[in-house]
Write a protein that holds these residues in place. Structure first.
Motif, PDB file in Angstrom:
ATOM      1  N   UNK A   1       0.847  -1.189   0.000  1.00  0.00           N
ATOM      2  CA  UNK A   1       0.000   0.000   0.000  1.00  0.00           C
ATOM      3  C   UNK A   1       0.882   1.238   0.000  1.00  0.00           C
ATOM      4  N   UNK A   2       0.335   2.336  -0.498  1.00  0.00           N
ATOM      5  CA  UNK A   2       1.045   3.611  -0.480  1.00  0.00           C
ATOM      6  C   UNK A   2       0.695   4.332   0.812  1.00  0.00           C
ATOM      7  N   UNK A   3       1.718   4.766   1.535  1.00  0.00           N
ATOM      8  CA  UNK A   3       1.517   5.469   2.803  1.00  0.00           C
ATOM      9  C   UNK A   3       2.266   6.794   2.782  1.00  0.00           C
TER      10      UNK A   3
ATOM     11  N   UNK B   1      13.736   7.161   6.709  1.00  0.00           N
ATOM     12  CA  UNK B   1      12.792   7.575   5.679  1.00  0.00           C
ATOM     13  C   UNK B   1      12.517   9.059   5.817  1.00  0.00           C
ATOM     14  N   UNK B   2      12.345   9.717   4.674  1.00  0.00           N
ATOM     15  CA  UNK B   2      12.093  11.159   4.697  1.00  0.00           C
ATOM     16  C   UNK B   2      10.650  11.424   5.104  1.00  0.00           C
ATOM     17  N   UNK B   3      10.428  12.336   6.073  1.00  0.00           N
ATOM     18  CA  UNK B   3       9.067  12.618   6.520  1.00  0.00           C
ATOM     19  C   UNK B   3       8.245  13.317   5.455  1.00  0.00           C
ATOM     20  N   UNK B   4       6.942  13.098   5.538  1.00  0.00           N
ATOM     21  CA  UNK B   4       5.968  13.754   4.648  1.00  0.00           C
ATOM     22  C   UNK B   4       6.194  13.396   3.181  1.00  0.00           C
ATOM     23  N   UNK B   5       6.641  12.146   2.939  1.00  0.00           N
ATOM     24  CA  UNK B   5       6.780  11.640   1.579  1.00  0.00           C
ATOM     25  C   UNK B   5       5.972  10.358   1.441  1.00  0.00           C
ATOM     26  N   UNK B   6       5.538  10.071   0.196  1.00  0.00           N
ATOM     27  CA  UNK B   6       4.776   8.859  -0.064  1.00  0.00           C
ATOM     28  C   UNK B   6       5.718   7.691  -0.316  1.00  0.00           C
ATOM     29  N   UNK B   7       5.418   6.558   0.345  1.00  0.00           N
ATOM     30  CA  UNK B   7       6.214   5.345   0.182  1.00  0.00           C
ATOM     31  C   UNK B   7       5.303   4.172  -0.139  1.00  0.00           C
TER      32      UNK B   7
ATOM     33  N   UNK C   1      19.058  -0.349  -4.260  1.00  0.00           N
ATOM     34  CA  UNK C   1      19.087   0.224  -5.610  1.00  0.00           C
ATOM     35  C   UNK C   1      17.859   1.083  -5.873  1.00  0.00           C
ATOM     36  N   UNK C   2      16.773   0.818  -5.136  1.00  0.00           N
ATOM     37  CA  UNK C   2      15.537   1.593  -5.262  1.00  0.00           C
ATOM     38  C   UNK C   2      15.440   2.668  -4.174  1.00  0.00           C
ATOM     39  N   UNK C   3      16.586   2.966  -3.524  1.00  0.00           N
ATOM     40  CA  UNK C   3      16.666   3.996  -2.483  1.00  0.00           C
ATOM     41  C   UNK C   3      15.656   3.733  -1.365  1.00  0.00           C
TER      42      UNK C   3
ATOM     43  N   UNK D   1       9.278  -3.839   3.436  1.00  0.00           N
ATOM     44  CA  UNK D   1      10.047  -3.125   2.423  1.00  0.00           C
ATOM     45  C   UNK D   1       9.398  -1.776   2.164  1.00  0.00           C
ATOM     46  N   UNK D   2      10.228  -0.720   2.160  1.00  0.00           N
ATOM     47  CA  UNK D   2       9.739   0.634   1.857  1.00  0.00           C
ATOM     48  C   UNK D   2      10.551   1.178   0.685  1.00  0.00           C
ATOM     49  N   UNK D   3       9.858   1.537  -0.385  1.00  0.00           N
ATOM     50  CA  UNK D   3      10.491   2.252  -1.499  1.00  0.00           C
ATOM     51  C   UNK D   3       9.637   3.467  -1.832  1.00  0.00           C
ATOM     52  N   UNK D   4      10.256   4.493  -2.373  1.00  0.00           N
ATOM     53  CA  UNK D   4       9.492   5.703  -2.677  1.00  0.00           C
ATOM     54  C   UNK D   4       8.452   5.429  -3.745  1.00  0.00           C
ATOM     55  N   UNK D   5       7.247   5.920  -3.495  1.00  0.00           N
ATOM     56  CA  UNK D   5       6.129   5.689  -4.422  1.00  0.00           C
ATOM     57  C   UNK D   5       6.300   6.554  -5.665  1.00  0.00           C
TER      58      UNK D   5
END
Length: 428
Positions: A338-340, A350-356, A405-407, A424-428
Motif C-alpha cells: 500500500x502507499x503510505x 525515511x524522509x518525513x511527509x513523503x509517499x512510500x 538500488x531503489x533507495x 520493504x519501503x520504497x518511494x512511491x
C-alpha cells in the motif's frame, strides 16, 4: 518729549538685539550638540504647534547597525587617514577605537604603496573588491575582503570601505579542497576496485565455471561407464564430488548475480507489483505444486521499480519460504502493499511527509531468532547447516541490494518455528 520716546525705542531695540543674540548662541550650541551626538533633537514651537529638528535620529538605526555589524566599516579621507571606524574593524587591527581616527590605512594592510594608490584611484571610478592581509600590532595577519566605494559628503571626497574577515571562509575552502582531493583519491581507488571486480566477474563466469563443468561431466561419465568397477564407497565419494562441484557452480552464479544487481542497467518503470508476483509464481510453478504452497496476495499498488530486479527479489523471498519450512508443513505466504505518507518519528531512515510503497511479506516457515534480524542480510551468512537446508546464503543479501538500488529499506522480524516477516519501503 520726542527725544525721550526715541531713547526708549533705542533701549528697547538694544534689548531685543541682545535677546536675539542669546537665542542665536543657544541655537548654535544646540546645533553643535546635535552634530556631536550629545542630544538627539531640538523642539521649537508654541502652545499650538511644535516642530522637532534632529540630525541624529534620522540615522540612529544606521549608526547602531554599523557599530554592531560583524564586518568592519571604515571611512577614509582623501589622504587615506581613517575618519571613522567601527568596533569590528578596531578589533581586527587590535587598535583601541578612540585611537583609530587619524591612522593611515595603508599602514594596516599588507600592500605596497603603489598597489594601494592604484586601488584607491580605481575605486573612485567604480566599486572595487580586493582580497588582502590586514595587519595587527602584534604582527598577526588576517585575510580580509575590501569592498571600496568613493562618496562625496558635504563637498568632501571620502572612501567608504567594508572589511570582511575571510578567516573562517578560507578555512572552510581549504577543508573543502582537502575533502575534494580525498574524494578524488577514493574515486581512483573505486575505479581500480571496479576493474578488479570486472576481472573477477570474467574469471568467475568463464575460467572458474568451465573446470567445474568438466568435473561434473567426468564424474557422470565414470558413474555411467564404470559403475560396476566401483565399490559402494567409491560411488558415494564420486557422488559427493558431483554435489560439491554443483554447489560451487551455484555459488559462483549467485555471486555473479549479486554483483550484477549493483552494476546492471537501472530502467525504472511504473509497474503493478501484482503482475511481478504472478510472473514469479509461474516460474516457480513446479516447486509450488510439489510443496503444496499457498501464495496469497492482496490488491497491490503500483511502484516505480526495475522490473527484472524486483522479479528476482520476490523469487528469492518465495524460494526461501518454500525451502525453510518445517517438515510435512505446507508453506503459506502472504504478500500485500500500500502507499503510505511517512510521518512516524522513529529509527527508520525515511524522509518525513513523503509517499512510500510499503510491501509486507509474511510466511509460516521455520522463522529465525530475532537476534539475527540484521545478520540474515549479509553475504554468506547462514543460520542453518548445508546438511539441513541447501543454499549459498546470498539470496537475502541480493534482496537487500535490490531494495537499496531503489533507495529504500528492508528489515526482517521473526520467531523460531513461527515464521518470518519482511517489511520493504520504497518511494512511491
Amino acid at each position: 518729549m520726542l527725544v525721550k520716546t526715541t531713547d526708549q525705542e533705542v533701549a528697547a531695540l538694544k534689548k531685543e538685539v541682545e535677546s536675539l543674540r542669546e537665542q542665536l548662541r543657544l541655537a548654535r550650541q544646540s546645533s553643535d550638540a546635535i552634530r556631536a551626538g550629545d542630544i538627539d533633537a531640538l523642539v521649537i514651537g508654541n502652545t499650538e504647534k511644535f516642530k522637532v529638528y534632529t540630525e541624529k535620529t534620522s540615522d540612529k538605526i544606521y549608526r547602531i547597525l554599523v557599530e554592531r555589524m560583524y564586518e568592519g566599516a571604515v571611512t577614509l579621507m582623501g589622504d587615506g587617514a581613517v575618519l571613522y571606524g567601527n568596533s569590528a574593524f578596531a578589533n581586527m587591527v587590535n587598535i583601541p577605537l578612540e585611537k583609530l581616527v587619524g591612522t593611515k590605512f595603508r599602514t594596516l594592510i599588507g600592500f605596497s604603496r603603489k598597489k594601494w594608490d592604484a586601488l584607491v584611484k580605481q575605486s573612485k571610478k567604480r566599486v572595487m573588491n580586493e582580497e588582502l592581509l590586514l595587519l595587527a600590532h602584534e604582527g598577526k595577519t588576517t585575510p580580509v575582503l575590501l569592498s571600496m566605494n568613493a562618496l562625496s559628503i558635504d563637498d568632501q571626497h571620502v572612501l567608504s570601505v567594508i572589511v570582511t574577515d575571510l578567516t573562517i571562509h578560507n578555512k572552510n575552502q581549504a577543508e573543502l579542497k582537502n575533502r575534494t582531493e580525498q574524494l578524488e583519491q577514493k574515486n581512483v581507488e573505486l575505479e581500480d576496485a571496479n576493474l578488479d571486480l570486472t576481472a573477477f566477474t570474467y574469471v568467475s563466469s568463464h575460467d572458474l565455471q568451465e573446470p567445474l563443468r568438466k568435473i561434473q561431466n567426468f564424474v557422470s561419465c565414470i558413474l555411467r561407464d564404470d559403475e560396476n568397477n566401483l565399490s559402494e564407497s567409491g560411488k558415494r565419494y564420486f557422488d559427493k564430488i558431483s554435489q560439491s562441484a554443483l554447489h560451487m557452480r551455484t555459488l559462483i552464479q549467485d555471486l555473479l548475480l549479486y554483483a550484477e544487481t549493483k552494476n546492471s542497467e537501472r530502467k525504472f518503470e511504473l509497474t503493478d507489483l501484482e503482475t511481478i508476483v504472478d510472473d514469479v509464481k509461474k516460474e516457480l510453478e513446479d516447486v509450488i505444486q510439489e510443496k503444496n504452497a499457498t501464495i496469497e496476495t492482496s490488491p497491490m499498488c503500483d511502484a516505480n521499480i526495475i522490473r527484472s530486479q524486483f522479479r528476482l527479489l520476490f523469487q528469492n523471498l518465495i524460494s526461501n519460504s518454500i525451502k525453510f519450512v518445517k517438515p510435512s508443513t505446507a508453506p503459506h505466504i502472504k504478500i500485500a502493499s500500500e502507499v503510505i505518507r511517512w510521518s512516524k518519528p522513529n529509527g527508520l531512515k525515511l524522509e518525513p511527509h513523503k509517499d512510500y510503497c510499503h510491501i509486507t511479506y509474511t510466511d509460516t516457515g521455520i522463522g529465525f531468532d530475532p537476534l539475527y534480524k540484521d545478520r540474515i542480510f549479509e553475504v554468506f551468512q547462514r543460520l542453518h547447516s548445508q546438511h539441513e537446508y541447501k543454499g549459498t546464503g546470498i539470496g537475502l543479501a541480493i534482496c537487500k541490494r535490490i531494495v537499496e538500488n531503489h533507495h529504500g529499506i528492508i528489515f526482517a522480524s521473526g520467531q523460531l518455528n513461527v515464521g518470518a516477516r519482511f517489511d520493504i519501503y520504497i518511494q512511491a
